[in-house]
Design a protein around this motif. Structure first.
Motif, PDB file in Angstrom:
ATOM      1  N   SER A 189       7.861  -5.552   2.074  1.00 47.25           N
ATOM      2  CA  SER A 189       7.165  -6.814   1.833  1.00 47.25           C
ATOM      3  C   SER A 189       5.806  -6.829   2.515  1.00 47.25           C
ATOM      4  N   ILE A 190       5.759  -6.288   3.737  1.00 45.06           N
ATOM      5  CA  ILE A 190       4.497  -6.210   4.466  1.00 45.06           C
ATOM      6  C   ILE A 190       3.528  -5.275   3.757  1.00 45.06           C
ATOM      7  N   ALA A 191       4.045  -4.138   3.251  1.00 44.11           N
ATOM      8  CA  ALA A 191       3.208  -3.187   2.526  1.00 44.11           C
ATOM      9  C   ALA A 191       2.605  -3.841   1.286  1.00 44.11           C
ATOM     10  N   THR A 192       3.410  -4.635   0.592  1.00 46.61           N
ATOM     11  CA  THR A 192       2.906  -5.345  -0.593  1.00 46.61           C
ATOM     12  C   THR A 192       1.817  -6.340  -0.208  1.00 46.61           C
ATOM     13  N   GLN A 193       2.017  -7.027   0.929  1.00 42.51           N
ATOM     14  CA  GLN A 193       1.016  -7.985   1.398  1.00 42.51           C
ATOM     15  C   GLN A 193      -0.306  -7.285   1.707  1.00 42.51           C
ATOM     16  N   ILE A 194      -0.232  -6.102   2.319  1.00 35.86           N
ATOM     17  CA  ILE A 194      -1.444  -5.344   2.646  1.00 35.86           C
ATOM     18  C   ILE A 194      -2.181  -4.963   1.367  1.00 35.86           C
ATOM     19  N   GLN A 195      -1.442  -4.467   0.394  1.00 32.52           N
ATOM     20  CA  GLN A 195      -2.066  -4.067  -0.867  1.00 32.52           C
ATOM     21  C   GLN A 195      -2.718  -5.259  -1.575  1.00 32.52           C
ATOM     22  N   ASN A 196      -2.038  -6.407  -1.567  1.00 32.14           N
ATOM     23  CA  ASN A 196      -2.604  -7.603  -2.195  1.00 32.14           C
ATOM     24  C   ASN A 196      -3.870  -8.066  -1.473  1.00 32.14           C
ATOM     25  N   ASP A 197      -3.856  -7.978  -0.134  1.00 34.63           N
ATOM     26  CA  ASP A 197      -5.036  -8.383   0.634  1.00 34.63           C
ATOM     27  C   ASP A 197      -6.208  -7.445   0.375  1.00 34.63           C
ATOM     28  N   ILE A 198      -5.917  -6.162   0.202  1.00 29.60           N
ATOM     29  CA  ILE A 198      -6.982  -5.199  -0.090  1.00 29.60           C
ATOM     30  C   ILE A 198      -7.607  -5.510  -1.452  1.00 29.60           C
ATOM     31  N   LEU A 199      -6.766  -5.775  -2.433  1.00 31.04           N
ATOM     32  CA  LEU A 199      -7.267  -6.086  -3.766  1.00 31.04           C
ATOM     33  C   LEU A 199      -8.061  -7.392  -3.775  1.00 31.04           C
ATOM     34  N   ALA A 200      -7.634  -8.351  -2.926  1.00 31.48           N
ATOM     35  CA  ALA A 200      -8.316  -9.644  -2.857  1.00 31.48           C
ATOM     36  C   ALA A 200      -9.490  -9.627  -1.887  1.00 31.48           C
ATOM     37  N   LYS A 201      -9.746  -8.440  -1.305  1.00 33.30           N
ATOM     38  CA  LYS A 201     -10.808  -8.283  -0.312  1.00 33.30           C
ATOM     39  C   LYS A 201     -10.614  -9.234   0.867  1.00 33.30           C
ATOM     40  N   ASN A 202      -9.348  -9.342   1.266  1.00 29.87           N
ATOM     41  CA  ASN A 202      -8.988 -10.226   2.374  1.00 29.87           C
ATOM     42  C   ASN A 202      -8.201  -9.459   3.429  1.00 29.87           C
ATOM     43  N   PHE A 203      -8.441  -8.138   3.493  1.00 31.64           N
ATOM     44  CA  PHE A 203      -7.689  -7.270   4.396  1.00 31.64           C
ATOM     45  C   PHE A 203      -8.072  -7.530   5.856  1.00 31.64           C
ATOM     46  N   ASP A 204      -7.066  -7.550   6.731  1.00 29.69           N
ATOM     47  CA  ASP A 204      -7.285  -7.740   8.168  1.00 29.69           C
ATOM     48  C   ASP A 204      -7.267  -6.372   8.849  1.00 29.69           C
ATOM     49  N   PRO A 205      -8.436  -5.802   9.200  1.00 27.92           N
ATOM     50  CA  PRO A 205      -8.472  -4.452   9.792  1.00 27.92           C
ATOM     51  C   PRO A 205      -7.818  -4.369  11.166  1.00 27.92           C
ATOM     52  N   SER A 206      -7.622  -5.512  11.829  1.00 28.61           N
ATOM     53  CA  SER A 206      -6.939  -5.486  13.142  1.00 28.61           C
ATOM     54  C   SER A 206      -5.433  -5.291  12.968  1.00 28.61           C
ATOM     55  N   LEU A 207      -4.939  -5.533  11.744  1.00 31.44           N
ATOM     56  CA  LEU A 207      -3.522  -5.410  11.377  1.00 31.44           C
ATOM     57  C   LEU A 207      -2.640  -6.488  11.998  1.00 31.44           C
ATOM     58  N   ASN A 208      -3.228  -7.379  12.783  1.00 34.15           N
ATOM     59  CA  ASN A 208      -2.423  -8.407  13.451  1.00 34.15           C
ATOM     60  C   ASN A 208      -1.690  -9.299  12.449  1.00 34.15           C
ATOM     61  N   ARG A 209      -2.290  -9.519  11.285  1.00 35.39           N
ATOM     62  CA  ARG A 209      -1.680 -10.369  10.272  1.00 35.39           C
ATOM     63  C   ARG A 209      -0.382  -9.769   9.737  1.00 35.39           C
ATOM     64  N   TYR A 210      -0.244  -8.451   9.864  1.00 35.27           N
ATOM     65  CA  TYR A 210       0.887  -7.777   9.239  1.00 35.27           C
ATOM     66  C   TYR A 210       1.971  -7.345  10.223  1.00 35.27           C
ATOM     67  N   ARG A 211       1.780  -7.647  11.473  1.00 37.01           N
ATOM     68  CA  ARG A 211       2.775  -7.240  12.472  1.00 37.01           C
ATOM     69  C   ARG A 211       3.815  -8.348  12.673  1.00 37.01           C
ATOM     70  N   ILE A 212       5.037  -7.938  12.898  1.00 40.58           N
ATOM     71  CA  ILE A 212       6.101  -8.883  13.245  1.00 40.58           C
ATOM     72  C   ILE A 212       6.348  -8.753  14.734  1.00 40.58           C
ATOM     73  N   THR A 213       6.255  -9.839  15.450  1.00 38.92           N
ATOM     74  CA  THR A 213       6.464  -9.799  16.890  1.00 38.92           C
ATOM     75  C   THR A 213       7.950  -9.632  17.183  1.00 38.92           C
ATOM     76  N   PRO A 214       8.272  -8.996  18.304  1.00 39.39           N
ATOM     77  CA  PRO A 214       9.686  -8.789  18.629  1.00 39.39           C
ATOM     78  C   PRO A 214      10.503 -10.074  18.626  1.00 39.39           C
ATOM     79  N   LYS A 215       9.878 -11.235  18.952  1.00 41.92           N
ATOM     80  CA  LYS A 215      10.625 -12.485  19.025  1.00 41.92           C
ATOM     81  C   LYS A 215      11.152 -12.918  17.668  1.00 41.92           C
TER      82      LYS A 215
END
Length: 361
Positions: free
Chosen positions: A45-71
């Motif tokens: 699901s995260i991989a799909t979100q990354i691909q969609n953000d790239i296509l929409a030119k809304n990619f977060d290069p810090s990757l923070n948007r795509y990380r799941i915190t341990p909590k």
């Protein structure tokens, strides 16, 4: 773009992709396991979100948007052994393969061999390790348990009270002018194909991987410059023998001025296409530093009677000779490709402005 899919990374999950010429590699689920269906589903699901953000030119290069915190992860059982804790901590760091395959893998092997309890420290304190190795691993364990305390896995850090060992400062022993001549003569007689490669290492002090990766396009004979901007380093994602082109170790570029000797040396080599390597094996392949050391370097030094030092000593040699000839510390740091003068001062400080004894008689 290529489909982004979760990759099995020694049991953990890794997402790898390239965007805008930059390679990304990270674990979106700290502690997640590749054989866990729920974790894999989340990673997809995260991989799909990354691909969609790239296509929409809304990619977060810090990757923070795509990380799941341990909590936000499902509750998992707490590690019961040091090995389990180590794996959880390392997984949370999202390390590159090259980094993980060095110190982290070596320490894990030692822990696995001893198989200590969660808070048992004897595997480290009673191990026969060099002082620097002991201190290094102690630092890693302190960091590991500091992380475990923040996660509520342990209540104290058993490594905090362990003292570091005194390390004897290594004395850098560069090659003398006499030894340089002997080494060059030895290669010209016993391994002439690698003579230019060795001369280049001695004259420039570049890292071995930088010399191995030097292309003809990096040489500007009109301006008399050698552009050191990338290297060919071991690919630790493979078997360690394949090499991949990377930026320099510090990520910086530098231009080295050709002196007459260097210009003459480089002009004497057979010219090839711009993207071709300047230095290759006899068969025109990429030079493997380990193979070069074992088959040629050791043989030549033994033959000419020069005490063995690693090929990396060519780097120490250039730096020490530059200092002795009065090159400013800032200039030496630039030639060596360091970001600042700290490394030069720590390693070669004893050579800088060396005082002379007063005249007594």
């Amino acid at each position: 773009m290529h489909q982004i899919e979760p990759i099995n990374n020694n049991g953990s999950i890794q997402l790898r992709f390239t965007y805008a010429g930059k390679r990304y590699s990270f674990n979106p689920i700290p502690g997640g396991q590749y054989n866990n269906k729920r974790d894999i589903s989340t990673a997809k699901s995260i991989a799909t979100q990354i691909q969609n953000d790239i296509l929409a030119k809304n990619f977060d290069p810090s990757l923070n948007r795509y990380r799941i915190t341990p909590k936000s992860l499902p509750q998992q059982s707490a590690p019961k052994s040091l090995l389990e804790l180590w794996d959880c901590w390392v997984s949370s760091l999202n390390l590159s393969t090259a980094t993980r395959e060095h110190h982290y893998k070596t320490i894990r092997h030692q822990i696995a061999k001893a198989n200590p309890d969660l808070v048992d420290t004897t595997w480290l304190t009673q191990a026969k390790l060099a002082a620097s190795t002991h201190n290094q691993r102690l630092g890693y364990m302190k960091a590991c348990f500091k992380w475990a305390m923040t996660k509520g896995i342990v209540s104290s850090n058993p490594y905090e009270s362990i003292k570091t060992h005194k390390v004897k400062q290594k004395v850098v022993k560069p090659f003398t002018a006499r030894e340089i001549k002997l080494i060059i003569q030895g290669f010209e007689e016993l391994a002439p194909h690698y003579s230019a490669f060795v001369k280049f290492l001695l004259a420039t002090g570049v890292r071995t991987s930088e010399a191995i990766g030097l292309r003809w396009s990096h040489l500007d004979f009109d301006r008399g410059l050698i552009n050191i901007q990338e290297s060919l380093s071991r690919d630790w994602e493979g078997n360690g023998y394949r090499r991949v082109r990377k930026e320099t170790k510090t990520g910086s570029e530098r231009q080295l001025k050709m002196n007459d000797g260097l210009r003459e040396l480089l002009l004497s080599l057979p010219r090839k296409e711009r993207d071709s390597l300047v230095f290759t094996t006899v068969k025109g392949k990429v030079i493997d530093d380990g193979n070069f050391r074992e088959r040629y370097w050791v043989k030549v030094l033994t033959s000419v009677g020069v005490d063995y030092r690693k090929p990396y000593t060519t780097r120490h040699t250039m730096i020490s000779h530059a200092i002795e000839q009065g090159t400013p510390v800032t200039g030496v740091a630039y030639l060596a490709g360091h970001r600042d003068t700290r490394m030069v001062l720590e390693t070669y400080g004893h050579m800088i402005n060396k005082p002379e004894l007063p005249d007594i008689f």
